[in-house]
Enzyme design. Structure first.
Site, mmCIF file in Angstrom:
data_model
loop_
_atom_site.group_PDB
_atom_site.id
_atom_site.type_symbol
_atom_site.label_atom_id
_atom_site.label_comp_id
_atom_site.label_asym_id
_atom_site.label_seq_id
_atom_site.Cartn_x
_atom_site.Cartn_y
_atom_site.Cartn_z
ATOM 1 N N LYS A 116 40.789 42.405 57.087
ATOM 2 C CA LYS A 116 39.385 43.473 56.099
ATOM 3 C C LYS A 116 39.179 42.359 54.694
ATOM 4 O O LYS A 116 40.017 42.135 54.060
ATOM 5 C CB LYS A 116 40.103 44.713 56.015
ATOM 6 C CG LYS A 116 38.895 45.466 56.336
ATOM 7 C CD LYS A 116 38.183 45.741 54.765
ATOM 8 C CE LYS A 116 38.530 46.406 53.837
ATOM 9 N NZ LYS A 116 37.532 46.460 52.455
ATOM 10 N N GLU B 91 50.311 41.646 46.704
ATOM 11 C CA GLU B 91 50.186 40.782 45.796
ATOM 12 C C GLU B 91 49.500 42.013 44.914
ATOM 13 O O GLU B 91 48.265 41.780 45.050
ATOM 14 C CB GLU B 91 49.463 39.729 46.009
ATOM 15 C CG GLU B 91 49.700 38.710 45.084
ATOM 16 C CD GLU B 91 48.302 38.235 44.194
ATOM 17 O OE1 GLU B 91 48.256 39.015 42.808
ATOM 18 O OE2 GLU B 91 47.470 37.377 44.076
ATOM 19 N N CYS C 11 44.360 37.832 38.679
ATOM 20 C CA CYS C 11 45.546 38.650 38.444
ATOM 21 C C CYS C 11 46.861 38.830 37.922
ATOM 22 O O CYS C 11 47.805 39.023 37.106
ATOM 23 C CB CYS C 11 46.089 38.908 39.530
ATOM 24 S SG CYS C 11 46.496 37.123 40.331
ATOM 25 N N GLU D 186 45.463 46.587 32.943
ATOM 26 C CA GLU D 186 44.976 44.897 33.371
ATOM 27 C C GLU D 186 43.129 44.857 33.039
ATOM 28 O O GLU D 186 42.533 45.959 33.504
ATOM 29 C CB GLU D 186 45.414 44.822 35.199
ATOM 30 C CG GLU D 186 44.518 43.993 35.406
ATOM 31 C CD GLU D 186 45.287 43.280 36.673
ATOM 32 O OE1 GLU D 186 44.564 44.587 37.586
ATOM 33 O OE2 GLU D 186 45.480 41.984 37.266
HETATM 34 P P1 NAI Z 1 41.083 47.350 45.291
HETATM 35 O O1 NAI Z 1 42.587 47.371 45.417
HETATM 36 O O2 NAI Z 1 40.675 48.728 45.733
HETATM 37 O O3 NAI Z 1 40.375 46.676 46.578
HETATM 38 C C1 NAI Z 1 41.305 45.434 46.790
HETATM 39 C C2 NAI Z 1 41.015 45.378 48.533
HETATM 40 O O4 NAI Z 1 41.415 46.909 48.445
HETATM 41 C C3 NAI Z 1 39.268 45.429 48.808
HETATM 42 O O5 NAI Z 1 38.962 44.723 50.184
HETATM 43 C C4 NAI Z 1 39.524 47.127 48.959
HETATM 44 O O6 NAI Z 1 38.063 47.597 49.708
HETATM 45 C C5 NAI Z 1 40.459 47.346 49.765
HETATM 46 N N1 NAI Z 1 41.168 49.118 49.260
HETATM 47 C C6 NAI Z 1 40.794 49.868 48.653
HETATM 48 N N2 NAI Z 1 41.267 50.921 48.575
HETATM 49 C C7 NAI Z 1 41.573 50.640 50.282
HETATM 50 C C8 NAI Z 1 42.698 52.105 51.126
HETATM 51 N N3 NAI Z 1 42.335 53.008 50.561
HETATM 52 N N4 NAI Z 1 42.630 51.227 52.438
HETATM 53 C C9 NAI Z 1 42.709 50.152 52.212
HETATM 54 N N5 NAI Z 1 42.307 48.956 51.543
HETATM 55 C C10 NAI Z 1 41.484 49.136 50.407
HETATM 56 O O7 NAI Z 1 40.457 46.359 43.671
HETATM 57 P P2 NAI Z 1 39.120 46.798 43.400
HETATM 58 O O8 NAI Z 1 38.577 47.852 43.606
HETATM 59 O O9 NAI Z 1 38.107 45.762 43.978
HETATM 60 O O10 NAI Z 1 39.395 46.555 41.392
HETATM 61 C C11 NAI Z 1 40.256 47.734 40.897
HETATM 62 C C12 NAI Z 1 41.137 46.777 39.874
HETATM 63 O O11 NAI Z 1 41.972 46.107 40.849
HETATM 64 C C13 NAI Z 1 40.449 46.092 39.362
HETATM 65 O O12 NAI Z 1 39.699 45.870 37.915
HETATM 66 C C14 NAI Z 1 41.784 45.150 38.779
HETATM 67 O O13 NAI Z 1 42.507 45.326 37.568
HETATM 68 C C15 NAI Z 1 42.078 44.975 39.819
HETATM 69 N N6 NAI Z 1 42.067 44.085 40.941
HETATM 70 C C16 NAI Z 1 43.478 43.312 41.318
HETATM 71 C C17 NAI Z 1 42.876 42.137 42.008
HETATM 72 C C18 NAI Z 1 44.484 40.931 42.685
HETATM 73 O O14 NAI Z 1 44.407 40.032 42.759
HETATM 74 N N7 NAI Z 1 45.412 41.999 42.099
HETATM 75 C C19 NAI Z 1 42.697 41.646 42.570
HETATM 76 C C20 NAI Z 1 40.955 42.585 42.518
HETATM 77 C C21 NAI Z 1 41.256 43.759 42.019
#
Ligand code: NAI
Ligand code: MG
Length: 533
Positions: free
Chosen positions: A224, A300, A334, A431
């Protein structure tokens, strides 16, 4: 070309080669410094055709069962690039059924390991051949500088696929000596159907870190992708099928987290889930996985990495590297070095130089040569970052430079530097995921160790010193998954990556990444005549 690019990466100079992008002033026409953003208004038109916007299920591009689509946006303008099929629970069910069948009936896990390896190698060749189109899609959908995508990230994906292609025919168990008249061996077997959920900051690298080890270990996959960046994964997955991947082995479902993502994490027929993204979503995924079939999870997650500059450090180098550690990829990393701790004796000099470095950063249309910083990914991240900047100002940190949007369209933010940041400020604890550097002051080593470790996160840290004893002390003391000494963000297919504490668990890349996709079967059989043990 590609091998030249790769050799500069493989020599360990990932950070240096990125660093050199746009740092000399040969470029300049049509490019804006962050405080004069006029050229942001006329975006370059990307020269790539978007051929794949449907879901990839069982080797076919298909519409979502609901027929729904969602727009993916160009972060330079907020305009729609394309409408993409919006997968939901029913599509996840279809994709999991295809992956299950491909796993249970073959041919993928039943092929020779050498045949699987050859398919992955052929995929890498195709990635190399289409490097520039892939990079164009990545920049268009994500907003990262084209030079970074084309010279660093797509070649890194290619290199990573070759790394795991090399592993595919070298995975095997052990013969184990046991007390008693038994022959004991272990079989290293694939887990089965892997569910993989990836974010938008490095869409292709996250894709590669996930599918590389999963395929090398002969699992099948349902991926996904992030709703902000669905395009590049569809494009390269088509190439993977051109390379000979059998239908159903890799299925790609574009869509949203709370629908498609949640359905994948809680699916009873998914044997393992791997996730990269926020700590909050990591907790949700972990709970969905345990409430369904207790599938193992690798996570991660977020970070608040310390970058520690000791008093003996070469200040000019430390400033440049701390700048890179934070601002690289628009600050959307990250492991960004988002707490810059500087020894009090060199603090003022460091702050002055860090400010000058940020003011020189070239912000502009990521397709223009020499641009170092493009737009943030979307309006939600853009607003979130501006809120953090406001919070920094309100809590009494000194705004040295930046602090506002750049241009009037899209999601550009000025490179921002705060000094006099205190540990209890929100900007030092949470973050930000944007181009906002926070510089903190420290007096001695014990103190900085305690403060660096006081974060609930433990993803990465940087240490800048010429003193081996100090480097070795910090190396042992810091509770993080990656520690860079006098360098930062050096990545390589063979180097494991992952977090301590709330930055997640499990390691990706390298030999460690294979463990996530294998299970061990112990096989025990008696030896008839103990004389032959
Ligand atoms: P997110 O963690 O919500 O999204 C990442 C992935 O998870 C996307 O594919 C999203 O569709 C999926 N996702 C979201 N909710 C889900 C659920 N309930 N069940 C299964 N999959 C789900 O992150 P988002 O909203 O894009 O960004 C929010 C914050 O997260 C950012 O401001 C940043 O601080 C952090 N982040 C950290 C990352 C990293 O590399 N560790 C990458 C992206 C965001
Ligand atoms: Mg997009």
């Amino acid at each position: 070309m590609a091998s030249l690019r790769l050799s500069s990466l493989l020599s360990g100079s990932f950070s240096a080669s990125l660093f050199s992008l746009g740092r000399n002033s040969k470029f300049g026409r049509g490019i804006s410094r962050f405080n004069t953003a006029a050229s942001l208004e006329v975006p370059v038109t990307p020269s790539v055709q978007i051929n794949h916007t449907q879901l990839l299920i069982n080797g076919q591009f298909v519409d979502a069962a609901s027929g729904k689509t969602f727009p993916t946006l160009d972060p330079r303008t907020g305009d729609v690039i394309a409408h993409v099929a919006e997968g939901d629970k029913e599509d996840i069910n279809r994709a999991v059924a295809a992956a299950r069948k491909a796993f249970d009936e073959g041919p993928w896990p039943k092929m020779t390991a050498y045949e699987r390896s050859c398919i992955i190698y052929r995929f890498a060749d195709l990635l190399e051949k289409h490097n520039d189109e892939i990079a164009t899609l990545e920049t268009w959908d994500n907003g990262k500088p084209y030079e970074q995508a084309a010279k660093i990230e797509v070649p890194m994906l290619t290199r990573l696929m070759r790394y795991y292609a090399g592993w595919a025919d070298k995975i095997h168990g052990l013969t184990v000596p046991a007390d008693g008249p038994y022959h004991v061996q272990t079989l290293h077997e694939p887990i089965g159907v892997a569910g993989q959920i990836i974010p938008w900051n490095f869409p292709l690298l996250m894709y590669g870190w996930k599918i590389g080890p999963a395929l090398a270990c002969s699992n099948t996959v349902v991926m996904k992708t992030a709703e902000q960046t669905p395009l590049s994964a569809l494009y390269v997955s088509n190439l993977l099928h051109e390379a000979g991947l059998p239908p159903g082995v890799l299925n790609v479902v574009s869509g949203f987290g709370s629908t498609a993502g949640a359905a994948l994490a809680s699916h009873m027929d998914v044997d393992k889930v791997a996730f990269t993204g926020s700590t909050a979503t990591g907790k949700v995924i972990s709970s969905l996985a345990s409430k369904s079939n207790l599938k193992p999870v690798t996570l991660e997650l977020g970070g608040k990495s310390a970058f520690i500059v000791c008093e003996d450090a070469d200040i000019d180098q430390a400033v440049e590297l701390a700048h890179f550690a934070l601002f690289f990829n628009q600050g959307q990393c990250c492991c960004a070095g988002s707490r810059t701790f500087v020894h009090e004796r060199v603090y003022d000099e460091f702050v002055e130089k860090a400010k000058a470095c940020a003011m020189k950063r070239v912000v502009g249309d990521p397709f223009k040569t020499g641009v170092e910083q493009g737009p943030q990914i979307d309006s939600a991240q853009f607003e979130k970052i501006l809120n953090y900047i406001r919070s920094g100002i309100e809590s009494g940190a000194t705004l040295e430079t930046g602090g506002e949007r750049a241009g009037t369209k899209g999601f550009y933010i000025q490179p921002t530097v705060f000094s006099n940041v205190q540990d209890d400020m929100k900007i030092a604890k949470e973050e930000i995921f944007g181009p906002v550097q926070s510089i903190l002051k420290f007096k001695n080593l014990d103190e900085v160790i305690k403060r660096a470790n006081s974060s609930p996160y433990g993803l990465g840290a940087g240490v800048f010193t010429k003193n081996l004893g100090i480097a070795n002390t910090l190396m042992r003391a810091l509770r993080v998954g990656s520690l860079w000494i006098n360098c930062f963000d050096v990545f390589d297919a063979a180097i494991p990556f992952g977090g301590y504490k709330m930055s997640g668990h499990g390691r990706e890349k390298g030999i460690y990444g294979l463990n996530n996709y294998l299970q061990v079967k112990a096989v025990i059989s008696p030896v008839e005549n103990a004389a032959w043990l």
